[in-house]
Design a protein around this motif. Structure first.
Motif, PDB file in Angstrom:
ATOM      1  N   LEU A  50       0.845  -1.192   0.000  1.00 34.98           N
ATOM      2  CA  LEU A  50       0.000   0.000   0.000  1.00 34.98           C
ATOM      3  C   LEU A  50       0.879   1.240   0.000  1.00 34.98           C
ATOM      4  N   ILE A  51       0.392   2.306  -0.644  1.00 34.02           N
ATOM      5  CA  ILE A  51       1.124   3.572  -0.686  1.00 34.02           C
ATOM      6  C   ILE A  51       0.287   4.675  -0.053  1.00 34.02           C
ATOM      7  N   LEU A  52       0.877   5.389   0.910  1.00 39.27           N
ATOM      8  CA  LEU A  52       0.284   6.601   1.475  1.00 39.27           C
ATOM      9  C   LEU A  52       0.956   7.763   0.760  1.00 39.27           C
ATOM     10  N   LEU A  53       0.180   8.513  -0.012  1.00 39.60           N
ATOM     11  CA  LEU A  53       0.764   9.468  -0.953  1.00 39.60           C
ATOM     12  C   LEU A  53       0.229  10.877  -0.760  1.00 39.60           C
ATOM     13  N   ASP A  54       1.142  11.817  -0.472  1.00 35.43           N
ATOM     14  CA  ASP A  54       0.768  13.221  -0.361  1.00 35.43           C
ATOM     15  C   ASP A  54       0.553  13.787  -1.763  1.00 35.43           C
ATOM     16  N   ILE A  55      -0.468  14.624  -1.928  1.00 42.36           N
ATOM     17  CA  ILE A  55      -0.748  15.194  -3.245  1.00 42.36           C
ATOM     18  C   ILE A  55       0.155  16.383  -3.554  1.00 42.36           C
ATOM     19  N   MET A  56       0.223  17.333  -2.623  1.00 44.45           N
ATOM     20  CA  MET A  56       0.966  18.565  -2.870  1.00 44.45           C
ATOM     21  C   MET A  56       2.421  18.408  -2.445  1.00 44.45           C
ATOM     22  N   MET A  57       3.296  18.159  -3.418  1.00 45.77           N
ATOM     23  CA  MET A  57       4.725  18.032  -3.141  1.00 45.77           C
ATOM     24  C   MET A  57       5.501  18.874  -4.134  1.00 45.77           C
ATOM     25  N   GLY A  58       6.685  19.294  -3.729  1.00 45.18           N
ATOM     26  CA  GLY A  58       7.547  20.006  -4.666  1.00 45.18           C
ATOM     27  C   GLY A  58       7.979  19.059  -5.764  1.00 45.18           C
ATOM     28  N   SER A 109      -5.864  12.080  12.291  1.00 42.64           N
ATOM     29  CA  SER A 109      -5.465  11.347  13.496  1.00 42.64           C
ATOM     30  C   SER A 109      -4.845  10.035  13.062  1.00 42.64           C
ATOM     31  N   ILE A 110      -3.860   9.574  13.823  1.00 48.41           N
ATOM     32  CA  ILE A 110      -3.196   8.330  13.446  1.00 48.41           C
ATOM     33  C   ILE A 110      -4.150   7.157  13.521  1.00 48.41           C
ATOM     34  N   ARG A 111      -5.132   7.209  14.445  1.00 48.65           N
ATOM     35  CA  ARG A 111      -6.120   6.133  14.542  1.00 48.65           C
ATOM     36  C   ARG A 111      -6.951   6.056  13.264  1.00 48.65           C
ATOM     37  N   ASN A 112      -7.287   7.207  12.701  1.00 43.70           N
ATOM     38  CA  ASN A 112      -8.050   7.233  11.460  1.00 43.70           C
ATOM     39  C   ASN A 112      -7.226   6.654  10.313  1.00 43.70           C
ATOM     40  N   VAL A 113      -5.954   7.030  10.258  1.00 42.55           N
ATOM     41  CA  VAL A 113      -5.083   6.516   9.200  1.00 42.55           C
ATOM     42  C   VAL A 113      -4.951   5.002   9.304  1.00 42.55           C
ATOM     43  N   ILE A 114      -4.746   4.496  10.513  1.00 36.09           N
ATOM     44  CA  ILE A 114      -4.606   3.047  10.715  1.00 36.09           C
ATOM     45  C   ILE A 114      -5.875   2.321  10.282  1.00 36.09           C
ATOM     46  N   ALA A 115      -7.031   2.876  10.665  1.00 34.43           N
ATOM     47  CA  ALA A 115      -8.304   2.245  10.297  1.00 34.43           C
ATOM     48  C   ALA A 115      -8.474   2.208   8.789  1.00 34.43           C
ATOM     49  N   ARG A 116      -8.126   3.305   8.107  1.00 36.39           N
ATOM     50  CA  ARG A 116      -8.254   3.339   6.648  1.00 36.39           C
ATOM     51  C   ARG A 116      -7.301   2.344   6.002  1.00 36.39           C
ATOM     52  N   ILE A 117      -6.077   2.276   6.515  1.00 39.55           N
ATOM     53  CA  ILE A 117      -5.093   1.335   5.969  1.00 39.55           C
ATOM     54  C   ILE A 117      -5.605  -0.095   6.086  1.00 39.55           C
ATOM     55  N   GLU A 118      -6.106  -0.449   7.266  1.00 33.98           N
ATOM     56  CA  GLU A 118      -6.584  -1.813   7.482  1.00 33.98           C
ATOM     57  C   GLU A 118      -7.754  -2.151   6.566  1.00 33.98           C
TER      58      GLU A 118
END
Length: 222
Positions: A50-58, A109-118
């Motif tokens: 899985l990839i966690l990807l930021d949209i706005m990057m230089g 929140s990290i809990r939200n990120v973990i839940a989405r990842i799972e």
């Protein structure tokens, strides 16, 4: 012992990137972190779950990177969750149209990120061991990985049409004529909205609905 899922974090903000990496490793994930899309493209992504990807990057944006990965058969099936401060409807539609599996707005929140990842990893696992997706015009029920999915009439008809004509691109005008034959005032935007909703409901197969800019939509067995 079960092998830890491998996650790739891509964010040019060092504090967020390293903080997320630390939290995810604490949760038992194997994490690699990069500061740019260019670094990702120079790396071996085999085995990434899985990839966690930021949209706005230089430099290369997350949107651009996602598009490149989606076009490569070696990376097209890697689930992507966008992490971004952008929260407009258009940004969300664009991200989902590129095949993103989820979209999380900063600050998170990290809990939200973990839940989405799972949740995304569960869907991805089902896809690898699934019977796929189908629509039955008699029962008006779609089956996604063995689970029945009831859709609104227009969304069902769009999906059934695309599945019955794989690798064919339908113009928006064709879809309007076939799906909205009654004398109802609808616009091209109506097609886009229905496609976006449909992609979300049939995840992880949403990315199989491909778009051709300025033309229309089709189904591709990625």
């Amino acid at each position: 012992m079960e092998t830890a899922h491998r996650i790739l974090v891509v964010d040019d903000e060092e504090t967020l990137r390293e903080g997320l990496k630390t939290y995810l490793e604490f949760e038992g994930y194997s994490v690699t972190a990069f500061a740019s899309g260019e670094e990702v493209l120079q790396s071996d992504l085999s085995g990434i779950d899985l990839i966690l990807l930021d949209i706005m990057m230089g430099g290369m944006s997350g949107m651009e990177l996602a598009q490149i990965l989606a076009q490569d058969v070696k990376t097209s099936d890697i689930p992507i969750i966008f992490l971004t401060a952008k929260d407009s409807e258009e940004d969300m539609v664009t991200g989902l149209n590129l095949g993103a599996d989820d979209y999380i707005v900063k600050p998170y929140s990290i809990r939200n990120v973990i839940a989405r990842i799972e949740a995304v990893l569960r869907r991805s696992s089902k896809r690898k061991h699934s019977s796929g997706i189908s629509c039955d015009r008699n029962s008006l029920v779609c089956m996604v990985d063995g689970n029945a999915l009831k859709l609104p009439r227009k969304e069902f008809e769009i999906l059934a049409l695309l599945l019955e004509n794989k690798d064919r691109i339908f113009t928006r005008e064709e879809l309007l004529q076939r799906i909205w034959p009654e004398k109802t005032i609808v616009t091209d935007r109506s097609v886009d909205v229905h496609i976006t909703r449909l992609r979300g409901k049939i995840s992880p197969y949403g990315k199989n609905i491909i778009s051709r800019s300025g033309y229309g939509y089709g189904w591709n067995e990625i």
